[in-house]
Design an enzyme around this catalytic site. Structure first.
Site, mmCIF file in Angstrom:
data_model
loop_
_atom_site.group_PDB
_atom_site.id
_atom_site.type_symbol
_atom_site.label_atom_id
_atom_site.label_comp_id
_atom_site.label_asym_id
_atom_site.label_seq_id
_atom_site.Cartn_x
_atom_site.Cartn_y
_atom_site.Cartn_z
ATOM 1 N N ARG A 68 -5.984 3.542 -8.329
ATOM 2 C CA ARG A 68 -5.589 3.699 -7.464
ATOM 3 C C ARG A 68 -4.880 4.794 -6.672
ATOM 4 O O ARG A 68 -4.598 5.498 -5.378
ATOM 5 C CB ARG A 68 -4.467 2.320 -7.535
ATOM 6 C CG ARG A 68 -4.902 0.894 -6.929
ATOM 7 C CD ARG A 68 -3.738 -0.446 -7.163
ATOM 8 N NE ARG A 68 -2.624 0.013 -6.864
ATOM 9 C CZ ARG A 68 -1.506 -0.365 -6.636
ATOM 10 N NH1 ARG A 68 -1.311 -1.036 -7.804
ATOM 11 N NH2 ARG A 68 -0.641 -0.162 -5.320
ATOM 12 N N HIS A 118 9.910 0.051 -6.525
ATOM 13 C CA HIS A 118 8.844 -0.832 -7.121
ATOM 14 C C HIS A 118 8.576 0.353 -8.086
ATOM 15 O O HIS A 118 7.320 0.830 -8.587
ATOM 16 C CB HIS A 118 8.102 -1.791 -6.772
ATOM 17 C CG HIS A 118 8.421 -3.035 -6.528
ATOM 18 N ND1 HIS A 118 7.800 -3.993 -5.533
ATOM 19 C CD2 HIS A 118 9.416 -3.093 -6.478
ATOM 20 C CE1 HIS A 118 7.875 -4.965 -5.411
ATOM 21 N NE2 HIS A 118 9.578 -5.027 -5.680
ATOM 22 N N CYS A 147 0.414 8.580 -27.937
ATOM 23 C CA CYS A 147 1.166 9.256 -28.303
ATOM 24 C C CYS A 147 0.198 9.785 -30.547
ATOM 25 O O CYS A 147 -0.073 8.261 -30.487
ATOM 26 C CB CYS A 147 2.324 9.153 -29.246
ATOM 27 S SG CYS A 147 3.038 9.833 -30.148
ATOM 28 N N GLY A 187 6.201 -4.357 7.460
ATOM 29 C CA GLY A 187 5.222 -4.100 6.746
ATOM 30 C C GLY A 187 5.174 -4.827 5.550
ATOM 31 O O GLY A 187 4.619 -4.596 4.574
ATOM 32 N N ASN A 210 5.256 -6.001 11.974
ATOM 33 C CA ASN A 210 4.488 -6.989 11.732
ATOM 34 C C ASN A 210 3.769 -7.458 12.241
ATOM 35 O O ASN A 210 3.662 -7.944 13.881
ATOM 36 C CB ASN A 210 5.024 -8.009 10.656
ATOM 37 C CG ASN A 210 3.727 -8.174 9.376
ATOM 38 O OD1 ASN A 210 2.856 -8.532 10.031
ATOM 39 N ND2 ASN A 210 4.315 -7.977 7.855
ATOM 40 N N GLU A 212 1.202 -9.335 11.541
ATOM 41 C CA GLU A 212 1.290 -10.721 11.662
ATOM 42 C C GLU A 212 2.713 -11.953 10.930
ATOM 43 O O GLU A 212 3.644 -10.782 11.078
ATOM 44 C CB GLU A 212 0.470 -11.022 9.832
ATOM 45 C CG GLU A 212 -0.943 -9.635 9.977
ATOM 46 C CD GLU A 212 -1.875 -10.920 11.086
ATOM 47 O OE1 GLU A 212 -1.934 -12.035 11.523
ATOM 48 O OE2 GLU A 212 -2.670 -10.410 11.554
HETATM 49 P P1 OAD Z 1 1.898 -7.551 1.122
HETATM 50 O O1 OAD Z 1 0.441 -7.503 0.462
HETATM 51 O O2 OAD Z 1 2.517 -8.850 0.753
HETATM 52 O O3 OAD Z 1 1.782 -8.253 2.929
HETATM 53 C C1 OAD Z 1 1.438 -6.510 3.536
HETATM 54 C C2 OAD Z 1 2.013 -7.547 5.123
HETATM 55 O O4 OAD Z 1 1.500 -6.146 5.697
HETATM 56 C C3 OAD Z 1 1.550 -8.296 5.574
HETATM 57 O O5 OAD Z 1 2.694 -8.815 6.156
HETATM 58 C C4 OAD Z 1 1.012 -8.148 6.282
HETATM 59 O O6 OAD Z 1 0.654 -8.394 7.815
HETATM 60 C C5 OAD Z 1 1.462 -6.301 6.998
HETATM 61 N N1 OAD Z 1 0.542 -5.276 7.877
HETATM 62 C C6 OAD Z 1 -0.382 -5.327 7.596
HETATM 63 N N2 OAD Z 1 -1.227 -4.371 8.313
HETATM 64 C C7 OAD Z 1 0.521 -3.806 9.343
HETATM 65 C C8 OAD Z 1 0.486 -2.215 9.816
HETATM 66 N N3 OAD Z 1 0.146 -1.383 10.018
HETATM 67 N N4 OAD Z 1 1.634 -2.273 10.288
HETATM 68 C C9 OAD Z 1 2.481 -3.244 9.367
HETATM 69 N N5 OAD Z 1 2.662 -3.878 9.077
HETATM 70 C C10 OAD Z 1 1.103 -4.577 8.803
HETATM 71 O O7 OAD Z 1 2.648 -6.203 1.007
HETATM 72 P P2 OAD Z 1 4.160 -5.998 0.167
HETATM 73 O O8 OAD Z 1 4.699 -7.269 1.207
HETATM 74 O O9 OAD Z 1 4.980 -5.079 0.499
HETATM 75 O O10 OAD Z 1 4.806 -5.443 -5.867
HETATM 76 O O11 OAD Z 1 4.004 -6.948 -1.802
HETATM 77 C C11 OAD Z 1 5.083 -7.137 -1.710
HETATM 78 C C12 OAD Z 1 4.848 -6.436 -3.399
HETATM 79 O O12 OAD Z 1 3.447 -7.344 -3.962
HETATM 80 C C13 OAD Z 1 4.242 -5.031 -3.691
HETATM 81 O O13 OAD Z 1 5.608 -4.207 -3.845
HETATM 82 C C14 OAD Z 1 3.621 -5.408 -4.649
HETATM 83 C C15 OAD Z 1 2.833 -6.735 -4.420
HETATM 84 O O14 OAD Z 1 2.307 -7.509 -5.900
HETATM 85 C C16 OAD Z 1 4.418 -5.138 -7.541
HETATM 86 O O15 OAD Z 1 3.253 -4.247 -7.882
HETATM 87 C C17 OAD Z 1 5.061 -5.361 -8.590
#
Ligand code: OAD
Length: 239
Positions: A68, A118, A147, A187, A210, A212
């Site tokens: 990543r 995060h 280490c 997002g 968003n 969606e």
């Molecule tokens: P998600 O993958 O759960 O959600 C991504 C969101 O982005 C969805 O609602 C999509 O519809 C939206 N999306 C997609 N393309 C987009 C665009 N071009 N513009 C705007 N929105 C768009 O990601 P997060 O909500 O960030 O945590 O997930 C939260 C946490 O879950 C992350 O920080 C990570 C993950 O597990 C850890 O790793 C602790």
């Protein structure tokens, strides 16, 4: 709707912004939960994003984060990151940017004072409490580096499932939610707490950006359906 929300932006003395993986989607960073392309559609978070997973198989987890990191190092902030950074620079102190993203793209776009709830995928920290022998600069090479004296392992400085968020950043984010006259929720699927709770706690109007439906649409005063790189410049650029 866009014109009305632009009016709210103009009038709000303090704006909080909460971003998630979709913020960086148009930069080419995969989200977690999108059905086809999301990371959690291909990989099991329980095997990659918990401390137990790292202890059980450190190289698997380290290599996944290395993959990543390589991907993120190649991408650029998009027009949405840039619109947020430009707004914050034009209006010092008016916008607090809270992100769940570990990709550093807000910071690279020039946003000041980003609250990275995060963590940061490009930083490492020691898995166990470091002893005097643990020097990250001199860590023995490996996957992960370690280490050479005590065997302590380096791990990515991100928040895994089951871990606490960095307390200072979380406290500052809660304060921003408490005083904001408007919160933009961009997002994020809104399923991961405590970050999603900030939108529920927002004192001001909540606007979801968003393409969606999300779990936070129920608290939104307005929902702007579309991608962040398209919507945020329209929302934040002044005439
Ligand atoms: P998600 O993958 O759960 O959600 C991504 C969101 O982005 C969805 O609602 C999509 O519809 C939206 N999306 C997609 N393309 C987009 C665009 N071009 N513009 C705007 N929105 C768009 O990601 P997060 O909500 O960030 O945590 O997930 C939260 C946490 O879950 C992350 O920080 C990570 C993950 O597990 C850890 O790793 C602790």
């Amino acid at each position: 709707m866009m014109q009305q929300v632009r009016g709210w932006v103009r009038d709000a003395r303090h704006i909080a912004v909460l971003t998630g993986a979709g913020m960086s989607a148009e930069s080419g960073v995969p989200t977690f939960r999108d059905a086809q392309t999301g990371l959690w559609a291909q990989f099991d978070p329980q095997q990659l994003a918990t401390e137990e997973a790292f202890r059980a198989n450190p190289s698997r987890v380290w290599d996944w984060y290395a993959f990543r990191r390589e991907l993120i190092a190649k991408v650029q902030p998009n027009a949405g990151h840039e619109a947020l950074a430009a707004f914050a620079q034009r209006h010092p102190g008016r916008l607090t940017l809270i992100t769940q993203n570990v990709d550093g793209l807000h910071q690279r776009a020039g946003s000041p004072g980003v609250l990275a709830l995060h963590g940061n995928i490009f930083e490492d920290k020691w898995l166990d409490r470091p002893g005097p022998c643990c020097n990250a600069e001199a860590a023995a090479r490996g996957s992960p580096p370690y280490c050479a004296r005590c065997g302590n392992l380096l791990r990515p400085d991100v928040v895994w499932f089951g871990e606490l968020l960095p307390p200072q950043a979380m406290a500052a984010a809660e304060e921003a939610a408490r005083i904001c006259e408007m919160m933009l929720v961009v997002g994020t699927s809104g399923v991961v707490y405590p970050a999603a709770g900030l939108a529920r706690a927002a004192a001001g109007r909540v606007v979801v950006v968003n393409p969606e439906p999300t779990e936070l649409d129920d608290v939104a005063d307005a929902v702007l359906r579309g991608g962040a790189a398209h919507i945020l410049p329209q929302l934040l650029e002044e005439d």
